[in-house]
Design a protein around this motif. Structure first.
Motif, PDB file in Angstrom:
ATOM      1  N   GLU A  74      -1.467  53.737 -47.326  1.00 15.57           N
ATOM      2  CA  GLU A  74      -2.276  52.957 -46.383  1.00 15.57           C
ATOM      3  C   GLU A  74      -1.472  51.834 -45.737  1.00 15.57           C
ATOM      4  N   TYR A  75      -0.573  51.212 -46.472  1.00 15.97           N
ATOM      5  CA  TYR A  75       0.255  50.129 -45.932  1.00 15.97           C
ATOM      6  C   TYR A  75       1.495  50.641 -45.196  1.00 15.97           C
ATOM      7  N   GLY A  76       1.640  51.978 -45.099  1.00 15.31           N
ATOM      8  CA  GLY A  76       2.716  52.557 -44.308  1.00 15.31           C
ATOM      9  C   GLY A  76       4.059  52.677 -45.008  1.00 15.31           C
ATOM     10  N   HIS A  77       4.081  52.518 -46.326  1.00 18.95           N
ATOM     11  CA  HIS A  77       5.353  52.621 -47.052  1.00 18.95           C
ATOM     12  C   HIS A  77       5.741  54.078 -47.320  1.00 18.95           C
ATOM     13  N   PHE A  78       4.751  54.957 -47.460  1.00 11.14           N
ATOM     14  CA  PHE A  78       4.976  56.396 -47.657  1.00 11.14           C
ATOM     15  C   PHE A  78       4.191  57.150 -46.599  1.00 11.14           C
ATOM     16  N   SER A  97      21.887  50.848 -64.858  1.00 12.49           N
ATOM     17  CA  SER A  97      23.184  50.898 -64.185  1.00 12.49           C
ATOM     18  C   SER A  97      23.036  51.271 -62.709  1.00 12.49           C
ATOM     19  N   ALA A  98      24.102  51.008 -61.959  1.00 13.11           N
ATOM     20  CA  ALA A  98      24.113  51.274 -60.522  1.00 13.11           C
ATOM     21  C   ALA A  98      23.887  52.759 -60.266  1.00 13.11           C
ATOM     22  N   HIS A  99      22.978  53.060 -59.341  1.00 12.17           N
ATOM     23  CA  HIS A  99      22.666  54.450 -59.033  1.00 12.17           C
ATOM     24  C   HIS A  99      21.989  54.564 -57.675  1.00 12.17           C
ATOM     25  N   VAL A 100      21.980  55.768 -57.166  1.00 12.24           N
ATOM     26  CA  VAL A 100      21.151  56.175 -56.038  1.00 12.24           C
ATOM     27  C   VAL A 100      20.197  57.201 -56.625  1.00 12.24           C
ATOM     28  N   ASP A 101      18.889  57.017 -56.419  1.00 13.51           N
ATOM     29  CA  ASP A 101      17.930  57.976 -56.972  1.00 13.51           C
ATOM     30  C   ASP A 101      18.279  59.379 -56.487  1.00 13.51           C
ATOM     31  N   CYS A 102      18.154  60.337 -57.381  1.00 13.58           N
ATOM     32  CA  CYS A 102      18.557  61.726 -57.164  1.00 13.58           C
ATOM     33  C   CYS A 102      18.132  62.223 -55.780  1.00 13.58           C
ATOM     34  N   GLU A 103      19.136  62.516 -54.934  1.00 13.61           N
ATOM     35  CA  GLU A 103      18.851  62.933 -53.552  1.00 13.61           C
ATOM     36  C   GLU A 103      18.200  64.307 -53.462  1.00 13.61           C
ATOM     37  N   PRO A 104      18.679  65.318 -54.206  1.00 13.45           N
ATOM     38  CA  PRO A 104      17.995  66.605 -54.061  1.00 13.45           C
ATOM     39  C   PRO A 104      16.640  66.643 -54.773  1.00 13.45           C
ATOM     40  N   CYS A 105      16.350  65.636 -55.601  1.00  7.18           N
ATOM     41  CA  CYS A 105      15.112  65.633 -56.378  1.00  7.18           C
ATOM     42  C   CYS A 105      13.949  64.944 -55.674  1.00  7.18           C
ATOM     43  N   PHE A 106      14.251  63.837 -54.956  1.00  7.80           N
ATOM     44  CA  PHE A 106      13.199  62.969 -54.442  1.00  7.80           C
ATOM     45  C   PHE A 106      13.322  62.758 -52.940  1.00  7.80           C
ATOM     46  N   GLY A 107      12.188  62.516 -52.310  1.00  6.12           N
ATOM     47  CA  GLY A 107      12.111  62.308 -50.871  1.00  6.12           C
ATOM     48  C   GLY A 107      12.781  61.034 -50.401  1.00  6.12           C
ATOM     49  N   GLU A 108      12.575  60.728 -49.128  1.00  2.00           N
ATOM     50  CA  GLU A 108      13.313  59.656 -48.462  1.00  2.00           C
ATOM     51  C   GLU A 108      12.844  58.249 -48.807  1.00  2.00           C
ATOM     52  N   THR A 109      11.734  58.113 -49.505  1.00  5.63           N
ATOM     53  CA  THR A 109      11.221  56.793 -49.848  1.00  5.63           C
ATOM     54  C   THR A 109      11.164  56.615 -51.356  1.00  5.63           C
ATOM     55  N   ILE A 110      11.679  55.476 -51.811  1.00  2.62           N
ATOM     56  CA  ILE A 110      11.587  55.080 -53.210  1.00  2.62           C
ATOM     57  C   ILE A 110      10.911  53.705 -53.209  1.00  2.62           C
ATOM     58  N   LYS A 145      14.423  52.845 -48.062  1.00  2.00           N
ATOM     59  CA  LYS A 145      14.458  53.977 -47.138  1.00  2.00           C
ATOM     60  C   LYS A 145      15.803  53.964 -46.426  1.00  2.00           C
ATOM     61  N   GLY A 146      16.140  55.079 -45.795  1.00  5.02           N
ATOM     62  CA  GLY A 146      17.326  55.143 -44.948  1.00  5.02           C
ATOM     63  C   GLY A 146      18.595  54.687 -45.647  1.00  5.02           C
ATOM     64  N   GLU A 147      19.287  53.740 -45.007  1.00  3.32           N
ATOM     65  CA  GLU A 147      20.559  53.247 -45.533  1.00  3.32           C
ATOM     66  C   GLU A 147      20.427  52.708 -46.957  1.00  3.32           C
ATOM     67  N   ALA A 148      19.375  51.940 -47.234  1.00  2.91           N
ATOM     68  CA  ALA A 148      19.175  51.378 -48.574  1.00  2.91           C
ATOM     69  C   ALA A 148      18.942  52.480 -49.605  1.00  2.91           C
ATOM     70  N   ARG A 149      18.319  53.546 -49.206  1.00  2.00           N
ATOM     71  CA  ARG A 149      18.013  54.660 -50.113  1.00  2.00           C
ATOM     72  C   ARG A 149      19.255  55.493 -50.420  1.00  2.00           C
ATOM     73  N   TYR A 150      20.087  55.734 -49.383  1.00  2.00           N
ATOM     74  CA  TYR A 150      21.173  56.701 -49.542  1.00  2.00           C
ATOM     75  C   TYR A 150      22.581  56.119 -49.584  1.00  2.00           C
ATOM     76  N   ASP A 151      22.820  54.970 -48.944  1.00  2.00           N
ATOM     77  CA  ASP A 151      24.186  54.449 -48.805  1.00  2.00           C
ATOM     78  C   ASP A 151      24.516  53.286 -49.728  1.00  2.00           C
ATOM     79  N   TRP A 152      23.530  52.761 -50.411  1.00  2.00           N
ATOM     80  CA  TRP A 152      23.732  51.641 -51.333  1.00  2.00           C
ATOM     81  C   TRP A 152      23.229  52.039 -52.713  1.00  2.00           C
ATOM     82  N   THR A 153      23.988  51.681 -53.749  1.00  2.00           N
ATOM     83  CA  THR A 153      23.456  51.815 -55.105  1.00  2.00           C
ATOM     84  C   THR A 153      22.596  50.584 -55.375  1.00  2.00           C
TER      85      THR A 153
END
Length: 186
Positions: A74-78, A97-110, A145-153
């Motif tokens: 409802e708030y537009g986050h997903f 520890s530093a990580h990026v949530d599993c890319e093939p497992c989860f969608g574009e929003t965490i 989302k985006g850069e924060a989701r995929y390019d930064w741990t």
């Protein structure tokens, strides 16, 4: 903005909402196989294999988690209702520890809700090592989302206190709820 793609919403939940969530979490058994205690809802995530196995379905999210997931839509986050939640408990001195949530497992929003105690989350750009940080307050929502989701741990350093404006602030028990959408393979 700390990092492009980060949306930080302080006060997303009231103190009484946070207390009710913590009571609901403590009313069920915690998994103790990791250094921190966890609970899985919707789907179980396999930390060792870094996958959501075919037999991982645990059932629908409980009503109280469904309501939180619906608020995030409802708030537009997903765009779609999150179907997987991990609850984490961190005692003073524990982190993740530093990580990026599993890319093939989860969608574009965490999205992660913070409960009980403030802590510092550290972001590192994978390519350059550039470091930025953000204090996560109880009741806050952090959306990646985006850069924060995929390019930064992202990580929570394992320590018993954080430096806030030059002052050491001890950590207390902290819980978080991480909301995601599982990518199902065909």
């Amino acid at each position: 903005m700390v990092v492009d793609g980060v949306d930080y919403v302080g006060g997303f939940l009231s103190a009484s909402d946070c207390d009710a969530i913590c009571e609901a979490l403590d009313a069920v058994a915690w998994d103790t196989t990791l250094k921190r205690r966890v609970q899985h809802f919707g789907y179980r995530y396999d930390y060792r294999a870094r996958t959501v196995p075919a037999d991982a379905w645990l059932g629908p999210l409980p009503d109280w988690l469904q309501r939180l997931a619906q608020w995030m839509v409802e708030y537009g986050h997903f765009d779609a209702l999150p179907d997987q939640v991990i609850a984490n408990e961190y005692l003073p001195g524990q982190g993740i520890s530093a990580h990026v949530d599993c890319e093939p497992c989860f969608g574009e929003t965490i999205a992660s809700l913070s409960l009980l105690s403030t802590c510092e989350m550290v972001f590192r750009r994978a390519v350059t090592g550039e470091r930025r940080s953000l204090m996560l307050a109880p009741g806050s929502l952090l959306v990646l989302k985006g850069e924060a989701r995929y390019d930064w741990t992202h990580e929570i350093p394992a320590r018993s206190a954080d430096d806030v404006d030059g002052e050491k602030r001890p950590r207390g028990r902290r819980m978080s709820l991480t909301f995601r959408n599982v990518i199902r393979s065909l």
